[in-house]
Structures are given as C-alpha cells and as structure tokens.
Design a protein around this motif. Structure first.
Motif, PDB file in Angstrom:
ATOM      1  N   HIS A  55       4.360   5.496 117.531  1.00 50.11           N
ATOM      2  CA  HIS A  55       3.292   5.554 116.533  1.00 50.11           C
ATOM      3  C   HIS A  55       3.436   6.838 115.695  1.00 50.11           C
ATOM      4  O   HIS A  55       3.366   6.804 114.458  1.00 50.11           O
ATOM      5  CB  HIS A  55       1.944   5.550 117.254  1.00 50.11           C
ATOM      6  N   PHE A  56       3.660   7.946 116.366  1.00 46.74           N
ATOM      7  CA  PHE A  56       3.807   9.246 115.711  1.00 46.74           C
ATOM      8  C   PHE A  56       4.993   9.237 114.742  1.00 46.74           C
ATOM      9  O   PHE A  56       4.902   9.764 113.621  1.00 46.74           O
ATOM     10  CB  PHE A  56       3.996  10.319 116.786  1.00 46.74           C
ATOM     11  N   LYS A  57       6.084   8.627 115.168  1.00 40.08           N
ATOM     12  CA  LYS A  57       7.294   8.587 114.344  1.00 40.08           C
ATOM     13  C   LYS A  57       7.151   7.617 113.179  1.00 40.08           C
ATOM     14  O   LYS A  57       7.494   7.952 112.032  1.00 40.08           O
ATOM     15  CB  LYS A  57       8.500   8.195 115.211  1.00 40.08           C
ATOM     16  N   LYS A  58       6.652   6.414 113.454  1.00 39.45           N
ATOM     17  CA  LYS A  58       6.562   5.386 112.413  1.00 39.45           C
ATOM     18  C   LYS A  58       5.655   5.812 111.267  1.00 39.45           C
ATOM     19  O   LYS A  58       5.935   5.539 110.094  1.00 39.45           O
ATOM     20  CB  LYS A  58       6.066   4.068 113.014  1.00 39.45           C
ATOM     21  N   THR A 107      -8.341   9.818 104.185  1.00 41.80           N
ATOM     22  CA  THR A 107      -9.573   9.055 104.022  1.00 41.80           C
ATOM     23  C   THR A 107      -9.307   7.559 104.074  1.00 41.80           C
ATOM     24  O   THR A 107      -8.337   7.065 103.491  1.00 41.80           O
ATOM     25  CB  THR A 107     -10.227   9.405 102.668  1.00 41.80           C
ATOM     26  N   VAL A 108     -10.186   6.824 104.749  1.00 41.08           N
ATOM     27  CA  VAL A 108     -10.081   5.368 104.809  1.00 41.08           C
ATOM     28  C   VAL A 108     -10.282   4.782 103.416  1.00 41.08           C
ATOM     29  O   VAL A 108     -11.216   5.144 102.700  1.00 41.08           O
ATOM     30  CB  VAL A 108     -11.138   4.786 105.776  1.00 41.08           C
ATOM     31  N   SER A 109      -9.398   3.888 103.030  1.00 45.06           N
ATOM     32  CA  SER A 109      -9.509   3.260 101.718  1.00 45.06           C
ATOM     33  C   SER A 109      -9.249   1.761 101.751  1.00 45.06           C
ATOM     34  O   SER A 109      -9.424   1.070 100.753  1.00 45.06           O
ATOM     35  CB  SER A 109      -8.512   3.904 100.738  1.00 45.06           C
ATOM     36  N   THR A 110      -8.855   1.242 102.914  1.00 46.72           N
ATOM     37  CA  THR A 110      -8.519  -0.180 103.011  1.00 46.72           C
ATOM     38  C   THR A 110      -8.630  -0.631 104.463  1.00 46.72           C
ATOM     39  O   THR A 110      -8.962   0.164 105.346  1.00 46.72           O
ATOM     40  CB  THR A 110      -7.076  -0.406 102.502  1.00 46.72           C
ATOM     41  N   LEU A 111      -8.375  -1.906 104.697  1.00 42.03           N
ATOM     42  CA  LEU A 111      -8.288  -2.433 106.056  1.00 42.03           C
ATOM     43  C   LEU A 111      -6.843  -2.837 106.327  1.00 42.03           C
ATOM     44  O   LEU A 111      -6.196  -3.462 105.488  1.00 42.03           O
ATOM     45  CB  LEU A 111      -9.198  -3.646 106.242  1.00 42.03           C
ATOM     46  N   ASP A 112      -6.354  -2.439 107.471  1.00 36.99           N
ATOM     47  CA  ASP A 112      -5.002  -2.792 107.878  1.00 36.99           C
ATOM     48  C   ASP A 112      -5.052  -3.947 108.870  1.00 36.99           C
ATOM     49  O   ASP A 112      -5.838  -3.931 109.821  1.00 36.99           O
ATOM     50  CB  ASP A 112      -4.330  -1.591 108.544  1.00 36.99           C
ATOM     51  N   HIS A 113      -4.224  -4.965 108.638  1.00 36.83           N
ATOM     52  CA  HIS A 113      -4.083  -6.044 109.617  1.00 36.83           C
ATOM     53  C   HIS A 113      -3.156  -5.541 110.724  1.00 36.83           C
ATOM     54  O   HIS A 113      -1.961  -5.332 110.486  1.00 36.83           O
ATOM     55  CB  HIS A 113      -3.494  -7.299 108.965  1.00 36.83           C
ATOM     56  N   HIS A 114      -3.713  -5.322 111.899  1.00 33.74           N
ATOM     57  CA  HIS A 114      -2.898  -4.782 112.986  1.00 33.74           C
ATOM     58  C   HIS A 114      -1.695  -5.687 113.239  1.00 33.74           C
ATOM     59  O   HIS A 114      -0.571  -5.203 113.373  1.00 33.74           O
ATOM     60  CB  HIS A 114      -3.735  -4.626 114.249  1.00 33.74           C
ATOM     61  N   ASN A 164      -1.287   2.203 106.026  1.00 36.78           N
ATOM     62  CA  ASN A 164      -1.202   0.757 105.836  1.00 36.78           C
ATOM     63  C   ASN A 164       0.185   0.359 105.346  1.00 36.78           C
ATOM     64  O   ASN A 164       0.771  -0.623 105.811  1.00 36.78           O
ATOM     65  CB  ASN A 164      -2.271   0.305 104.837  1.00 36.78           C
ATOM     66  N   LYS A 165       0.736   1.128 104.425  1.00 38.89           N
ATOM     67  CA  LYS A 165       2.064   0.826 103.883  1.00 38.89           C
ATOM     68  C   LYS A 165       3.164   1.128 104.893  1.00 38.89           C
ATOM     69  O   LYS A 165       4.139   0.382 104.999  1.00 38.89           O
ATOM     70  CB  LYS A 165       2.289   1.627 102.602  1.00 38.89           C
ATOM     71  N   LEU A 166       3.024   2.218 105.626  1.00 38.86           N
ATOM     72  CA  LEU A 166       4.067   2.622 106.561  1.00 38.86           C
ATOM     73  C   LEU A 166       4.196   1.672 107.742  1.00 38.86           C
ATOM     74  O   LEU A 166       5.281   1.526 108.311  1.00 38.86           O
ATOM     75  CB  LEU A 166       3.799   4.041 107.070  1.00 38.86           C
ATOM     76  N   LYS A 167       3.108   1.016 108.133  1.00 37.87           N
ATOM     77  CA  LYS A 167       3.163   0.100 109.275  1.00 37.87           C
ATOM     78  C   LYS A 167       4.033  -1.116 108.981  1.00 37.87           C
ATOM     79  O   LYS A 167       4.707  -1.643 109.861  1.00 37.87           O
ATOM     80  CB  LYS A 167       1.755  -0.369 109.654  1.00 37.87           C
ATOM     81  N   LEU A 168       3.989  -1.590 107.756  1.00 42.78           N
ATOM     82  CA  LEU A 168       4.773  -2.739 107.311  1.00 42.78           C
ATOM     83  C   LEU A 168       4.386  -4.014 108.066  1.00 42.78           C
ATOM     84  O   LEU A 168       3.690  -3.984 109.074  1.00 42.78           O
ATOM     85  CB  LEU A 168       6.272  -2.469 107.484  1.00 42.78           C
ATOM     86  N   ASP A 169       4.858  -5.135 107.581  1.00 45.84           N
ATOM     87  CA  ASP A 169       4.586  -6.431 108.221  1.00 45.84           C
ATOM     88  C   ASP A 169       5.703  -6.746 109.207  1.00 45.84           C
ATOM     89  O   ASP A 169       6.571  -7.591 108.973  1.00 45.84           O
ATOM     90  CB  ASP A 169       4.478  -7.539 107.166  1.00 45.84           C
ATOM     91  N   VAL A 170       5.689  -6.047 110.323  1.00 44.17           N
ATOM     92  CA  VAL A 170       6.747  -6.177 111.321  1.00 44.17           C
ATOM     93  C   VAL A 170       6.189  -6.745 112.612  1.00 44.17           C
ATOM     94  O   VAL A 170       5.126  -6.340 113.074  1.00 44.17           O
ATOM     95  CB  VAL A 170       7.412  -4.807 111.602  1.00 44.17           C
ATOM     96  N   VAL A 171       6.926  -7.688 113.199  1.00 43.98           N
ATOM     97  CA  VAL A 171       6.541  -8.256 114.489  1.00 43.98           C
ATOM     98  C   VAL A 171       7.096  -7.359 115.591  1.00 43.98           C
ATOM     99  O   VAL A 171       8.306  -7.130 115.664  1.00 43.98           O
ATOM    100  CB  VAL A 171       7.104  -9.682 114.664  1.00 43.98           C
ATOM    101  N   PRO A 172       6.263  -6.810 116.463  1.00 46.84           N
ATOM    102  CA  PRO A 172       6.766  -5.935 117.531  1.00 46.84           C
ATOM    103  C   PRO A 172       7.606  -6.723 118.523  1.00 46.84           C
ATOM    104  O   PRO A 172       7.223  -7.805 118.966  1.00 46.84           O
ATOM    105  CB  PRO A 172       5.481  -5.408 118.181  1.00 46.84           C
ATOM    106  N   SER A 173       8.765  -6.174 118.865  1.00 50.11           N
ATOM    107  CA  SER A 173       9.659  -6.864 119.806  1.00 50.11           C
ATOM    108  C   SER A 173       9.501  -6.356 121.231  1.00 50.11           C
ATOM    109  O   SER A 173       9.983  -6.969 122.175  1.00 50.11           O
ATOM    110  CB  SER A 173      11.113  -6.693 119.356  1.00 50.11           C
ATOM    111  N   SER A 174       8.836  -5.218 121.381  1.00 48.29           N
ATOM    112  CA  SER A 174       8.603  -4.657 122.710  1.00 48.29           C
ATOM    113  C   SER A 174       7.291  -3.882 122.676  1.00 48.29           C
ATOM    114  O   SER A 174       6.736  -3.632 121.603  1.00 48.29           O
ATOM    115  CB  SER A 174       9.751  -3.730 123.124  1.00 48.29           C
ATOM    116  N   ALA A 175       6.820  -3.487 123.839  1.00 51.55           N
ATOM    117  CA  ALA A 175       5.541  -2.793 123.911  1.00 51.55           C
ATOM    118  C   ALA A 175       5.551  -1.509 123.094  1.00 51.55           C
ATOM    119  O   ALA A 175       4.594  -1.203 122.383  1.00 51.55           O
ATOM    120  CB  ALA A 175       5.207  -2.486 125.371  1.00 51.55           C
ATOM    121  N   GLU A 176       6.650  -0.746 123.158  1.00 48.24           N
ATOM    122  CA  GLU A 176       6.675   0.538 122.457  1.00 48.24           C
ATOM    123  C   GLU A 176       6.785   0.389 120.945  1.00 48.24           C
ATOM    124  O   GLU A 176       6.552   1.355 120.208  1.00 48.24           O
ATOM    125  CB  GLU A 176       7.810   1.428 122.972  1.00 48.24           C
ATOM    126  N   ASP A 177       7.135  -0.819 120.481  1.00 54.48           N
ATOM    127  CA  ASP A 177       7.199  -1.055 119.035  1.00 54.48           C
ATOM    128  C   ASP A 177       5.818  -1.175 118.417  1.00 54.48           C
ATOM    129  O   ASP A 177       5.669  -1.048 117.199  1.00 54.48           O
ATOM    130  CB  ASP A 177       7.980  -2.348 118.728  1.00 54.48           C
TER     131      ASP A 177
END
Length: 263
Positions: free
Chosen positions: A182-185, A89-96, A120-133
């Motif tokens: 996406h599936f793995k992360k 269930t949606v409970s927050t907004l994630d900053h893509h 939201n927690k699993l995505k983490l504040d990570v800068v993608p280094s490539s398209a697949e990231d």
C-alpha cells in the motif's frame, strides 16, 4: 428511471447485487478479496457499461437520486482527510474493487471509499492476484494498533527525511506485506518527504530560539521540545507522517545539535 427496460433489468438483478455484496463483505473481513472471481460479479441482465452509468449518472452526479449516499460517504472521512494517504483532502469516492471489473459492486457503499484524486488514480483498475497486492481497506483493515510508519533524518543541507515501513514482528505477515505494498503503490514516501520538507522549514526559527534560550544545553532543549511534539502527534495518530517525523528528529543528535540550521 426514464428507461423502463433498464429499470426492469436492474430490479430483476437486485438479488444478485445483494448476494455479491455479501460475498464481498465476507472476503473483506477475512482479507481474501484477492480470491474473488471477477466472473462472479457480472450481471447477466445488465451490461457493465450500464452499471458504470448507473453509478456516475444516478449516484455520483449532483442532484441525482443516489447523491445523498455519495455525499454521506464523502463526509464520513475523518477531518475530511483521505484515509488512503492520510494527508490530502477527500474529493471523490474510490471503488476499492473497480466497477469496470466488478459491476455488481458499482453502487455498493462498502466498496466506495472516500479518497483524494491522486490516490484514486494511483490505485488503478487492477485485480489483486494475491493478498499483498490488495491495498488497505479503511473499512475492514485495522492497522492503527501499532506503529509501522518510520522516518530517518538525512544529514544534508538542508536536512531532509526519508519515510519507510517498519512493521512490528507480531503483526500478521500478510497484513505487513499489504502495508508495505500500500505504501509503495500510493507513493507515500514521496508525499510525506515533500510535506516534511515544508515542516522542517517552518520550525527552523523556533528551534533556533530554543537552542539559544539558555539553561540546559541547546541541543538537549531542542531534543526535549521535539520529543514532546512527537508524543502529542502520536496520541492523535500513531502512524501519521508528523509522528514519524518528530520522532526521527528527536532521535537525531546531529539534528538537535544544529542540523536544523543546515542550509
């Protein structure tokens, strides 16, 4: 705003915020968000911490001026379901793109995705280094045109399911890699296997009744029932774990011929 100085600096930064939003949309539409330079998304007159506070205090907080936008985004999710995992269930907004690194996008609605707290927690504040990231963006990435979520039956007692990604050969290769990342992360294989375990337990007695009902061989009747269940779910969502699960069950002669009662 009560802090006159911050209000003034925010007003003076409006043009930069709008320009940053346009750059973000162009990159999202072309699947090149990973090419954006974080240094281009800072605001010279407003600190990152101040923009984070503007979001949390003036948009996310209840009864704040921007809460109407926040609530509209939360409610935009289909059936109230997180579009990142398709289950919780949606409970927050994630900053893509994380607000701590892209402050100019902190309150941009197109950078705010309704999500469950786990995703939201699993995505983490990570800068993608490539398209697949880059995880899939529900507003810009269309991956529902073909089936890519699959499952296989594990012939154990009780029966279990393993979920995996199997993209079609004609899917864009970069998008296919992003789907797998996406599936793995977001650890969707574990989430779906857990949900499927409950569903297997729930349908056991129904399948026992079908198997023993007479007429055509029991395994054949069970297979036909499971195939119909799979088709019904496929029409609702081609890549739901339920679609993948029932398709796998219907294709397993072991399961249809009594594996469903293995304990």
């Amino acid at each position: 705003m009560r802090v006159a100085d911050l209000k003034k600096r925010l007003q003076e930064s409006e043009g930069q915020v709008v320009a940053a939003g346009k750059d973000y949309v162009e990159a999202a539409e072309s699947a090149t968000l990973h090419d954006l330079d974080v240094n281009d998304f800072g605001l010279p007159k407003v600190k990152t911490s101040e923009m984070v506070t503007v979001y949390s205090g003036r948009m996310a907080r209840k009864k704040s001026p921007g809460r109407v936008v926040y609530d509209a985004l939360i409610l935009a999710a289909r059936d109230g379901c997180c579009p990142l995992c398709g289950q919780r269930t949606v409970s927050t907004l994630d900053h893509h793109l994380p607000k701590s690194l892209y402050p100019a996008l902190a309150v941009n609605p197109l950078n705010l995705v309704p999500a469950c707290s786990d995703c939201n927690k699993l995505k983490l504040d990570v800068v993608p280094s490539s398209a697949e990231d880059q995880t899939l963006h529900p507003y810009f990435d269309d991956v529902e045109g073909q089936a890519w979520l699959r499952a296989r039956v594990v012939e154990t007692s009780p029966a279990a399911l393993q979920f995996f990604v199997d993209t079609a050969s004609d899917m864009d290769e970069v998008l296919a890699r992003r789907v797998r990342a996406h599936f793995k992360k977001l650890r969707l294989s574990f989430l779906y296997a857990s949900q499927a375990a409950q569903e297997l337990s729930n349908i056991r007695f129904r399948l026992l009744d079908i198997y023993a009902s007479g007429g055509a061989p029991g395994g054949q009747q069970v297979q036909q029932h499971l195939a119909a269940e799979a088709e019904s779910r496929r029409k609702a969502n081609v890549n739901s774990w339920q679609t993948a699960m029932y398709s796998a069950l219907a294709s397993s002669s072991w399961y249809c011929n009594g594996g469903f009662d293995a304990r």
